[in-house]
Scaffold this motif. Structure first.
Motif, PDB file in Angstrom:
ATOM      1  N   THR A 144       0.843  -1.193   0.000  1.00  0.00           N
ATOM      2  CA  THR A 144       0.000   0.000   0.000  1.00  0.00           C
ATOM      3  C   THR A 144       0.877   1.240   0.000  1.00  0.00           C
ATOM      4  O   THR A 144       1.830   1.341   0.786  1.00  0.00           O
ATOM      5  N   PHE A 145       0.558   2.190  -0.881  1.00  0.00           N
ATOM      6  CA  PHE A 145       1.237   3.486  -0.924  1.00  0.00           C
ATOM      7  C   PHE A 145       0.247   4.569  -0.500  1.00  0.00           C
ATOM      8  O   PHE A 145      -0.919   4.554  -0.919  1.00  0.00           O
ATOM      9  N   GLY A 146       0.713   5.499   0.302  1.00  0.00           N
ATOM     10  CA  GLY A 146      -0.130   6.609   0.719  1.00  0.00           C
ATOM     11  C   GLY A 146       0.619   7.926   0.666  1.00  0.00           C
ATOM     12  O   GLY A 146       1.749   8.018   1.172  1.00  0.00           O
ATOM     13  N   LEU A 147       0.016   8.934   0.062  1.00  0.00           N
ATOM     14  CA  LEU A 147       0.597  10.279   0.022  1.00  0.00           C
ATOM     15  C   LEU A 147       0.070  11.059   1.216  1.00  0.00           C
ATOM     16  O   LEU A 147      -1.143  11.112   1.458  1.00  0.00           O
ATOM     17  N   LEU A 148       0.973  11.660   1.991  1.00  0.00           N
ATOM     18  CA  LEU A 148       0.597  12.355   3.216  1.00  0.00           C
ATOM     19  C   LEU A 148       1.201  13.751   3.220  1.00  0.00           C
ATOM     20  O   LEU A 148       2.417  13.910   3.139  1.00  0.00           O
ATOM     21  N   HIS A 149       0.332  14.785   3.297  1.00  0.00           N
ATOM     22  CA  HIS A 149       0.789  16.176   3.388  1.00  0.00           C
ATOM     23  C   HIS A 149       0.980  16.509   4.870  1.00  0.00           C
ATOM     24  O   HIS A 149       0.023  16.877   5.573  1.00  0.00           O
ATOM     25  N   LYS A 150       2.204  16.374   5.345  1.00  0.00           N
ATOM     26  CA  LYS A 150       2.427  16.431   6.797  1.00  0.00           C
ATOM     27  C   LYS A 150       2.209  17.822   7.396  1.00  0.00           C
ATOM     28  O   LYS A 150       2.020  17.947   8.608  1.00  0.00           O
ATOM     29  N   ASP A 151       2.222  18.880   6.565  1.00  0.00           N
ATOM     30  CA  ASP A 151       1.997  20.215   7.113  1.00  0.00           C
ATOM     31  C   ASP A 151       0.508  20.523   7.290  1.00  0.00           C
ATOM     32  O   ASP A 151       0.155  21.618   7.723  1.00  0.00           O
ATOM     33  N   LEU A 152      -0.370  19.581   6.976  1.00  0.00           N
ATOM     34  CA  LEU A 152      -1.804  19.770   7.166  1.00  0.00           C
ATOM     35  C   LEU A 152      -2.318  19.138   8.457  1.00  0.00           C
ATOM     36  O   LEU A 152      -3.484  19.317   8.808  1.00  0.00           O
ATOM     37  N   HIS A 153      -1.464  18.413   9.162  1.00  0.00           N
ATOM     38  CA  HIS A 153      -1.929  17.648  10.316  1.00  0.00           C
ATOM     39  C   HIS A 153      -1.072  17.933  11.539  1.00  0.00           C
ATOM     40  O   HIS A 153       0.064  18.415  11.437  1.00  0.00           O
ATOM     41  N   GLN A 154      -1.618  17.597  12.685  1.00  0.00           N
ATOM     42  CA  GLN A 154      -0.860  17.698  13.918  1.00  0.00           C
ATOM     43  C   GLN A 154       0.246  16.652  13.920  1.00  0.00           C
ATOM     44  O   GLN A 154       0.139  15.595  13.285  1.00  0.00           O
ATOM     45  N   GLN A 155       1.295  16.943  14.646  1.00  0.00           N
ATOM     46  CA  GLN A 155       2.456  16.063  14.663  1.00  0.00           C
ATOM     47  C   GLN A 155       2.103  14.663  15.165  1.00  0.00           C
ATOM     48  O   GLN A 155       2.647  13.667  14.692  1.00  0.00           O
ATOM     49  N   GLY A 156       1.161  14.577  16.115  1.00  0.00           N
ATOM     50  CA  GLY A 156       0.777  13.277  16.652  1.00  0.00           C
ATOM     51  C   GLY A 156       0.104  12.390  15.612  1.00  0.00           C
ATOM     52  O   GLY A 156       0.339  11.174  15.576  1.00  0.00           O
ATOM     53  N   ILE A 157      -0.719  12.995  14.743  1.00  0.00           N
ATOM     54  CA  ILE A 157      -1.390  12.220  13.697  1.00  0.00           C
ATOM     55  C   ILE A 157      -0.380  11.728  12.673  1.00  0.00           C
ATOM     56  O   ILE A 157      -0.405  10.556  12.260  1.00  0.00           O
ATOM     57  N   VAL A 158       0.531  12.603  12.267  1.00  0.00           N
ATOM     58  CA  VAL A 158       1.578  12.205  11.311  1.00  0.00           C
ATOM     59  C   VAL A 158       2.429  11.089  11.897  1.00  0.00           C
ATOM     60  O   VAL A 158       2.752  10.104  11.234  1.00  0.00           O
ATOM     61  N   GLY A 159       2.771  11.206  13.178  1.00  0.00           N
ATOM     62  CA  GLY A 159       3.575  10.182  13.831  1.00  0.00           C
ATOM     63  C   GLY A 159       2.870   8.844  13.904  1.00  0.00           C
ATOM     64  O   GLY A 159       3.496   7.786  13.746  1.00  0.00           O
ATOM     65  N   SER A 160       1.559   8.865  14.142  1.00  0.00           N
ATOM     66  CA  SER A 160       0.795   7.618  14.216  1.00  0.00           C
ATOM     67  C   SER A 160       0.758   6.907  12.870  1.00  0.00           C
ATOM     68  O   SER A 160       0.910   5.679  12.796  1.00  0.00           O
ATOM     69  N   ILE A 161       0.548   7.670  11.794  1.00  0.00           N
ATOM     70  CA  ILE A 161       0.524   7.066  10.456  1.00  0.00           C
ATOM     71  C   ILE A 161       1.893   6.500  10.103  1.00  0.00           C
ATOM     72  O   ILE A 161       2.010   5.368   9.604  1.00  0.00           O
ATOM     73  N   CYS A 162       2.939   7.260  10.377  1.00  0.00           N
ATOM     74  CA  CYS A 162       4.296   6.801  10.031  1.00  0.00           C
ATOM     75  C   CYS A 162       4.717   5.611  10.883  1.00  0.00           C
ATOM     76  O   CYS A 162       5.533   4.791  10.450  1.00  0.00           O
ATOM     77  N   HIS A 163       4.170   5.504  12.085  1.00  0.00           N
ATOM     78  CA  HIS A 163       4.498   4.363  12.945  1.00  0.00           C
ATOM     79  C   HIS A 163       3.981   3.058  12.343  1.00  0.00           C
ATOM     80  O   HIS A 163       4.573   1.996  12.551  1.00  0.00           O
TER      81      HIS A 163
END
Length: 297
Positions: A144-163
């Motif tokens: 699965t590939f996912g594009l994520l615009h990290k400047d649109l989200h809180q750091q905790g949400i980005v961290g959870s997805i990347c985890h």
């Protein structure tokens, strides 16, 4: 490492491409789509942000029959009921049902363009749960590939997805025209973590070129912003010492550190012994038989 992402042998891989408003990761995402179909793998794209024509642009025409676009761009929230896929359909059973409609013996590649759109209109905790379930759907989805615009989200949400991801690719622009840097972090199921930085460029025909490390003038813009934020750069006094000042500081004896001479003097035994003599006066009223006579007990 950037070129070998699709060659990952472990099933259930989840690749996150992180970008910002300063540099889009969609071209890199399209590069992986093109590589997958040229390897005769079926690719399913859940398209939320751009129309199908934009995703197809640049793909090898000899293999476009392996490309399947599920339109969520026209009506992502289902207001006009014109889209074949909507945000509420982002569930593992529904996605697997879409994928399994394709007659193919091999597991397919799933592309989510983009995860940010889904996260903005769905509970992030639920999305994390669905992504975890998709990783386990190894019989239907290989990667699965996912594009994520990290400047649109809180750091905790980005961290959870990347985890949840087995591979995270963070892209940032360079001062050099049409060039960028990708920081790739790959986690194996064994627990091994590998990291690599690649300087690259992608042409309109989706050909990726890995470049040598640029000169001093080609720094990543994010690093330049970090240097500009140095809190000691605009002070009216100097916080740093020169070499001469540092040498002088090291020669100064600290008040709580005894010199060798002072230590020797304090530890040297005295030749004479002292004695305390006490002579009571008349007002002391000291009684040898009752020393506590003056106490009210």
């Amino acid at each position: 490492m950037l070129l070998s992402v699709l060659q990952e042998k472990e099933a259930g891989g989840f690749v996150v491409i992180q970008d910002t408003a300063s540099y889009s990761g969609r071209q890199l995402l399209k590069y992986y789509i093109n590589c997958a179909i040229k390897s005769e793998e079926i690719v399913h794209v859940l398209g939320f942000e751009v129309p199908e024509q934009e995703i197809r642009k640049g793909l090898d025409r000899n293999y476009v029959h392996l490309f399947h676009f599920h339109n969520a761009y026209s009506d992502p929230l289902g207001w006009t009921k014109q889209s074949s896929f909507r945000v509420k359909h982002f569930t593992t059973p529904h996605i697997i049902q879409l994928v399994n409609k394709t007659q193919n013996a091999k597991a397919t590649i799933l592309v989510i363009d983009s995860l940010s759109w889904v996260l903005r209109h769905h509970n992030p905790a639920v999305i994390c749960q669905e992504l975890q379930k998709l990783k386990r759907a190894e019989g239907s989805i290989r990667m699965t590939f996912g594009l994520l615009h990290k400047d649109l989200h809180q750091q905790g949400i980005v961290g959870s997805i990347c985890h949840l991801a087995s591979t995270v690719i963070s892209v940032a622009p360079l001062d050099i025209v049409d060039s960028a840097v990708a920081k790739t972090t790959q986690r194996k199921k064994s627990g091994k973590v590998m990291q690599e930085d690649n300087f690259f460029s992608i042409k309109d025909d989706l050909i990726l070129s890995i470049q040598n490390k640029p000169s001093q003038s080609g720094h990543v813009k994010a690093d330049l912003d970090t240097n500009e934020g140095d809190p000691a750069s605009n002070l009216t006094f100097n916080l740093r010492l020169s070499e001469a000042e540092r040498e002088a500081k090291e020669k100064v004896a600290l008040p709580f550190v005894f010199s060798q001479e002072k230590k020797s003097a304090l530890l040297r035994p005295s030749q004479s012994s002292g004695q305390i003599m006490y002579e009571p006066d008349a007002s002391d009223d000291f009684d040898e038989e009752d020393p506590d006579d003056d106490l009210d007990v």
